[in-house]
Design an enzyme around this catalytic site. Structure first.
Site, mmCIF file in Angstrom:
data_model
loop_
_atom_site.group_PDB
_atom_site.id
_atom_site.type_symbol
_atom_site.label_atom_id
_atom_site.label_comp_id
_atom_site.label_asym_id
_atom_site.label_seq_id
_atom_site.Cartn_x
_atom_site.Cartn_y
_atom_site.Cartn_z
ATOM 1 N N HIS A 182 45.119 44.964 46.993
ATOM 2 C CA HIS A 182 45.501 43.608 46.595
ATOM 3 C C HIS A 182 46.653 43.115 47.459
ATOM 4 O O HIS A 182 47.324 43.905 48.119
ATOM 5 C CB HIS A 182 45.941 43.573 45.127
ATOM 6 C CG HIS A 182 44.802 43.561 44.148
ATOM 7 N ND1 HIS A 182 44.204 44.717 43.701
ATOM 8 C CD2 HIS A 182 44.148 42.536 43.547
ATOM 9 C CE1 HIS A 182 43.229 44.392 42.855
ATOM 10 N NE2 HIS A 182 43.168 43.081 42.751
ATOM 11 N N LYS A 187 51.322 41.506 44.090
ATOM 12 C CA LYS A 187 50.827 42.083 42.820
ATOM 13 C C LYS A 187 51.854 43.065 42.256
ATOM 14 O O LYS A 187 52.392 43.889 42.999
ATOM 15 C CB LYS A 187 49.471 42.771 43.039
ATOM 16 C CG LYS A 187 48.865 43.266 41.746
ATOM 17 C CD LYS A 187 47.378 43.451 41.853
ATOM 18 C CE LYS A 187 46.791 43.983 40.563
ATOM 19 N NZ LYS A 187 46.930 43.039 39.438
HETATM 20 P P1 NAD Z 1 51.784 34.630 39.260
HETATM 21 O O1 NAD Z 1 53.056 35.409 39.228
HETATM 22 O O2 NAD Z 1 51.513 33.771 40.451
HETATM 23 O O3 NAD Z 1 51.672 33.675 37.964
HETATM 24 C C1 NAD Z 1 52.115 34.020 36.686
HETATM 25 C C2 NAD Z 1 52.834 32.798 36.143
HETATM 26 O O4 NAD Z 1 53.079 32.969 34.763
HETATM 27 C C3 NAD Z 1 54.191 32.564 36.832
HETATM 28 O O5 NAD Z 1 54.238 31.217 37.294
HETATM 29 C C4 NAD Z 1 55.193 32.792 35.696
HETATM 30 O O6 NAD Z 1 56.342 31.987 35.818
HETATM 31 C C5 NAD Z 1 54.365 32.403 34.493
HETATM 32 N N1 NAD Z 1 54.850 32.922 33.226
HETATM 33 C C6 NAD Z 1 55.294 34.150 32.919
HETATM 34 N N2 NAD Z 1 55.671 34.210 31.633
HETATM 35 C C7 NAD Z 1 55.463 32.978 31.111
HETATM 36 C C8 NAD Z 1 55.653 32.407 29.830
HETATM 37 N N3 NAD Z 1 56.151 33.130 28.814
HETATM 38 N N4 NAD Z 1 55.315 31.114 29.644
HETATM 39 C C9 NAD Z 1 54.806 30.379 30.655
HETATM 40 N N5 NAD Z 1 54.615 30.863 31.912
HETATM 41 C C10 NAD Z 1 54.936 32.149 32.116
HETATM 42 O O7 NAD Z 1 50.625 35.697 39.056
HETATM 43 P P2 NAD Z 1 49.039 35.524 39.246
HETATM 44 O O8 NAD Z 1 48.621 36.044 40.589
HETATM 45 O O9 NAD Z 1 48.632 34.133 38.856
HETATM 46 O O10 NAD Z 1 48.496 36.572 38.189
HETATM 47 C C11 NAD Z 1 48.832 36.473 36.815
HETATM 48 C C12 NAD Z 1 48.170 37.619 36.053
HETATM 49 O O11 NAD Z 1 46.745 37.476 36.105
HETATM 50 C C13 NAD Z 1 48.457 39.011 36.619
HETATM 51 O O12 NAD Z 1 48.557 39.921 35.551
HETATM 52 C C14 NAD Z 1 47.225 39.310 37.450
HETATM 53 O O13 NAD Z 1 46.990 40.683 37.634
HETATM 54 C C15 NAD Z 1 46.166 38.678 36.573
HETATM 55 N N6 NAD Z 1 44.895 38.363 37.242
HETATM 56 C C16 NAD Z 1 43.770 38.600 36.530
HETATM 57 C C17 NAD Z 1 42.547 38.253 37.048
HETATM 58 C C18 NAD Z 1 41.316 38.420 36.194
HETATM 59 O O14 NAD Z 1 40.198 38.120 36.643
HETATM 60 N N7 NAD Z 1 41.465 38.853 34.947
HETATM 61 C C19 NAD Z 1 42.456 37.697 38.318
HETATM 62 C C20 NAD Z 1 43.631 37.458 39.036
HETATM 63 C C21 NAD Z 1 44.870 37.777 38.482
#
Ligand code: NAD
Length: 265
Positions: free
Chosen positions: A154, A158
């Site tokens: 990744h 991450k």
């Molecule tokens: P990222 O860090 O870009 O985004 C996460 C966002 O959530 C950030 O902007 C952060 O400020 C915000 N956040 C955190 N706590 C919060 C709260 N209490 N209230 C509001 N906002 C809050 O990360 P990302 O790349 O978008 O990934 C996010 C998650 O999704 C990770 O755990 C990643 O592994 C997961 N993910 C899952 C899949 C899937 O298919 N299930 C795919 C991609 C990413």
């Protein structure tokens, strides 16, 4: 359906807003950002780069749940756990894609699933969910003469490892083989490890650049090796899957669902 996006300024949050804004059958009722975030109060469409949508990014998750039919969470494990409680309190369906959840946090999601529909999937893409089915079948067909290794790569941002998807693929392999992953997972190797333990399921993690997500499961024995692999080149596959899951919750009873349920696999 009214859709709320927690973490709408994140990498996935922005794509969820962009895709929801052009998907028929749904409209965005709100989005939240971390409290104190500079994105607070800004238009969620502008944050996502799709132009003004007339919805401001807020900081109150409770308000988001109050106004939405379904909320989508791609944030952090701590936020996902809090959102599970809010979903149950406000009778709002919940779709969680956040990875790195501890067992207690998964339990919190399952608890909410006793009151409302909750879909939880560490990977929302069709391809990976099919891969997981194939891994389960292959592991069922092959005995412990075949060593199972799960590899993933990744992007450099991450924060959890191995990826939620790698662990889910490990679970699928363990299920197919009829063993408990916890007892057989070899998540890290370093130094003089000694020979590989028969029956273990190994994990290897790579991090770098802007790789969206690559997973392969290797079944290796003397003289031959079978590899099943999936490569994501665009995170929109996850956002589309999450939207599909969100729309799928309409009219569903309470339950703790997976993407296999959503995709009918
Ligand atoms: P990222 O860090 O870009 O985004 C996460 C966002 O959530 C950030 O902007 C952060 O400020 C915000 N956040 C955190 N706590 C919060 C709260 N209490 N209230 C509001 N906002 C809050 O990360 P990302 O790349 O978008 O990934 C996010 C998650 O999704 C990770 O755990 C990643 O592994 C997961 N993910 C899952 C899949 C899937 O298919 N299930 C795919 C991609 C990413």
């Amino acid at each position: 359906m009214g859709i709320g996006i927690v973490g709408c300024a994140g990498r996935m949050g922005k794509r969820l807003v962009a895709i929801a804004s052009e998907t028929s059958g749904c409209h965005l009722t709100g989005g939240t950002v971390r409290s104190g975030s500079e994105a607070s109060g800004r238009d969620i469409g502008e944050l996502a780069g799709v132009g003004r949508l007339g919805v401001a990014a807020g900081e109150s998750a409770a308000d988001l749940f109050r106004h939405a039919d379904v909320v989508i969470d791609f944030t952090t494990p701590a936020a996902a756990e809090e959102n599970a409680d809010l979903a149950a309190t406000h009778a709002t369906a919940l779709v969680v894609g956040t990875t790195g959840l501890a067992e207690s946090q998964k339990t919190a999601l399952a608890e909410a699933g006793r009151k409302v529909p909750v879909v939880y999937a560490p990977n929302m893409s069709l391809g990976v969910n099919l891969l997981s089915l194939l891994v389960e079948r292959v592991a069922e067909a092959l005995d412990e003469d075949f060593d199972i290794e799960v590899l993933e790569m990744h992007h450099r941002h991450k924060v959890d490892a191995p990826s939620g998807t790698a662990l889910a693929l490990g679970e699928a392999a363990a299920r197919g083989r009829g063993i408990d992953l916890e007892q057989h997972a070899q998540r890290v190797r370093d130094g003089v490890t000694g020979p590989r333990k028969r029956g273990d399921i190994g994990f290897a993690t790579l991090r770098g650049g802007d790789v969206v997500g690559e997973h392969s499961v290797v079944f290796a024995t003397t003289g031959e090796r079978l590899e099943l692999a999936h490569k994501s080149s665009d995170r929109d596959i996850f956002a589309r899957g999450a939207l599909k899951a969100a729309l799928w919750t309409k009219g569903k009873g309470a339950g703790f669902y997976s993407m296999r349920d959503v995709l009918g696999l």
